[in-house]
Motif scaffolding. Structure first.
Motif, PDB file in Angstrom:
ATOM      1  N   TYR A   3      -8.789  -0.280  -4.225  1.00  0.00           N
ATOM      2  CA  TYR A   3      -7.588  -1.124  -4.258  1.00  0.00           C
ATOM      3  C   TYR A   3      -6.375  -0.337  -4.762  1.00  0.00           C
ATOM      4  O   TYR A   3      -5.297  -0.381  -4.165  1.00  0.00           O
ATOM      5  CB  TYR A   3      -7.806  -2.308  -5.203  1.00  0.00           C
ATOM      6  N   ILE A   4      -6.563   0.345  -5.877  1.00  0.00           N
ATOM      7  CA  ILE A   4      -5.436   1.049  -6.507  1.00  0.00           C
ATOM      8  C   ILE A   4      -4.957   2.195  -5.636  1.00  0.00           C
ATOM      9  O   ILE A   4      -3.749   2.438  -5.493  1.00  0.00           O
ATOM     10  CB  ILE A   4      -5.842   1.528  -7.913  1.00  0.00           C
ATOM     11  N   ASP A   5      -5.879   2.909  -4.997  1.00  0.00           N
ATOM     12  CA  ASP A   5      -5.499   3.997  -4.098  1.00  0.00           C
ATOM     13  C   ASP A   5      -4.676   3.466  -2.927  1.00  0.00           C
ATOM     14  O   ASP A   5      -3.641   4.056  -2.562  1.00  0.00           O
ATOM     15  CB  ASP A   5      -6.757   4.701  -3.585  1.00  0.00           C
ATOM     16  N   LEU A   6      -5.108   2.345  -2.335  1.00  0.00           N
ATOM     17  CA  LEU A   6      -4.360   1.742  -1.235  1.00  0.00           C
ATOM     18  C   LEU A   6      -2.976   1.298  -1.704  1.00  0.00           C
ATOM     19  O   LEU A   6      -1.978   1.480  -0.990  1.00  0.00           O
ATOM     20  CB  LEU A   6      -5.133   0.558  -0.668  1.00  0.00           C
ATOM     21  N   ALA A   7      -2.913   0.702  -2.892  1.00  0.00           N
ATOM     22  CA  ALA A   7      -1.636   0.225  -3.424  1.00  0.00           C
ATOM     23  C   ALA A   7      -0.671   1.382  -3.663  1.00  0.00           C
ATOM     24  O   ALA A   7       0.528   1.286  -3.365  1.00  0.00           O
ATOM     25  CB  ALA A   7      -1.868  -0.549  -4.716  1.00  0.00           C
ATOM     26  N   LYS A   8      -1.170   2.488  -4.177  1.00  0.00           N
ATOM     27  CA  LYS A   8      -0.317   3.659  -4.404  1.00  0.00           C
ATOM     28  C   LYS A   8       0.235   4.200  -3.090  1.00  0.00           C
ATOM     29  O   LYS A   8       1.410   4.583  -2.998  1.00  0.00           O
ATOM     30  CB  LYS A   8      -1.100   4.746  -5.147  1.00  0.00           C
TER      31      LYS A   8
END
Length: 374
Positions: A138-143
């Motif tokens: 999730y965090i990688d996609l958001a970044k």
């Protein structure tokens, strides 16, 4: 046109990973499809770690940003659960299993992993690895999305549409990390999920507010929220105007900064499809603004319903080889007490017990308290 009249517009592109196939195959779009926990191979729903799907997602949002929209909403299909109505969700494709094995899971395939996630009477190590990888995905996609927006216009605000918090708990979602990754010059905003898409009795009605209370608890302080008001199917016969107004008033009183409305059809006919909706909303506006002003002067009180947001990380499994049966925290006490007119607040972390307050506790959440706290 609308901005000349003093309004601001935002864009919801409606799809990210994709809610469900609905028979669509998208054969001309090349990306790896999601495999659900029950083995279902989706026709169009994407695998979130597939680079081809990620490029498609990022490029689509870039088109919206280049069109001049200053706020873009990430739909609530930006989740791993609830895709295509098969099992719990995904992704459990071969590539996912391979990556998870590199991170240390002992499961040799999808079936073993699903069984290990809910292994009886323990928290299997594979569950922690799986949840951690989900949170990092999730965090990688958001970044990546934040970086894409910043290249076009750093002033763009990203909005996140959330789902049912107990299922996000099963996923292992890191809310602070995710909101931080989506935020740039402007803090990301959130649309809490509601139920009550149709006329509902007290239990269904208060279920939405249990989720709202829990959403407030998991978000970083200061995050602006815009509650979901939806009628499904889009018709005055789905839900009465009276209940729609009740929802609006209750969530404004509960602390939401605003509302999002999904009360018109998707065919482009606009308010003409529901000629009674605009007068109803217009007639309720002054009352809602008054409630908002009053709510700003109050503090929420009531029974403290302990619903730990990390229940799935510490509660043992029940042995059923189904991801949907993973332990999580539900809103039982909040819903039933609220239905009987007793005010409640969901508490997403185990508090320091204050004997002057009244607490409610049930289900898997019990595993998060020490004998002394109990």
């Amino acid at each position: 046109i609308v901005e000349r009249e003093g309004y601001r517009t935002s864009l919801n592109l409606w799809h990210t990973i994709l809610h469900t196939d609905r028979g669509r195959r998208s054969e001309d779009v090349k990306f790896r499809r999601m495999v659900n926990d029950d083995g279902y191979q989706n026709l169009s729903v994407g695998c979130p770690i597939c680079p081809d799907w990620q490029k498609l997602w990022l490029d689509t949002f870039a088109d919206g940003a280049k069109a001049g929209f200053k706020t873009l909403w990430i739909e609530d299909d930006f989740r791993f659960h609830n895709h295509s109505g098969h099992g719990w969700g995904g992704c459990f494709c071969d590539e996912h299993i391979k990556v998870l094995q590199q991170r240390g899971i002992v499961a040799k395939n999808r079936e073993e992993l699903v069984a290990n996630l809910n292994a009886k009477d323990i928290v299997h190590p594979d569950r922690k690895i799986w949840q951690t990888f989900n949170a990092e995905t999730y965090i990688d996609l958001a970044k990546k999305m934040r970086n894409k927006m910043d290249q076009i216009d750093p002033n763009i605000t990203l909005g996140l549409m959330a789902s049912y918090i107990p299922v996000h708990t099963q996923e292992g979602r890191d809310w602070y990390g995710l909101i931080d990754a989506l935020s740039g010059k402007n803090r990301a905003v959130v649309r809490p999920h509601a139920a009550s898409y149709q006329e509902a009795g007290p239990r269904g009605f208060f279920f939405s507010f249990g989720n709202l209370s829990q959403t407030f608890g998991v978000l970083p302080k200061g995050t602006k929220t815009f509650f979901e008001i939806e009628n499904c199917p889009m018709s005055r016969f789905a839900k009465s105007n009276h209940q729609t107004r009740m929802q609006m008033a209750a969530v404004i009183d509960g602390g939401c900064d605003g509302l999002t409305f999904d009360v018109l059809d998707f065919l482009g006919t606009g308010p003409a499809s529901e000629p009674g909706m605009a007068p109803m909303l217009s007639g309720a506006k002054d009352k809602m603004l008054r409630i908002r002003d009053l709510a700003a002067q109050t503090t929420q009180l009531g029974v403290q319903a302990i619903v730990p947001a990390d229940t799935t990380k510490f509660a043992p499994g029940n042995g059923k080889p189904e991801v949907g049966n993973l332990p999580t925290a539900y809103y039982g006490w909040f819903v039933y007490l609220g239905g009987f007119g007793i005010p409640c607040i969901n508490v997403p972390t185990v508090p320091e017990i204050d004997t002057s307050k009244i607490y409610a506790l049930a289900g898997d959440a019990v595993a998060g308290l020490s004998d002394e706290q109990l």
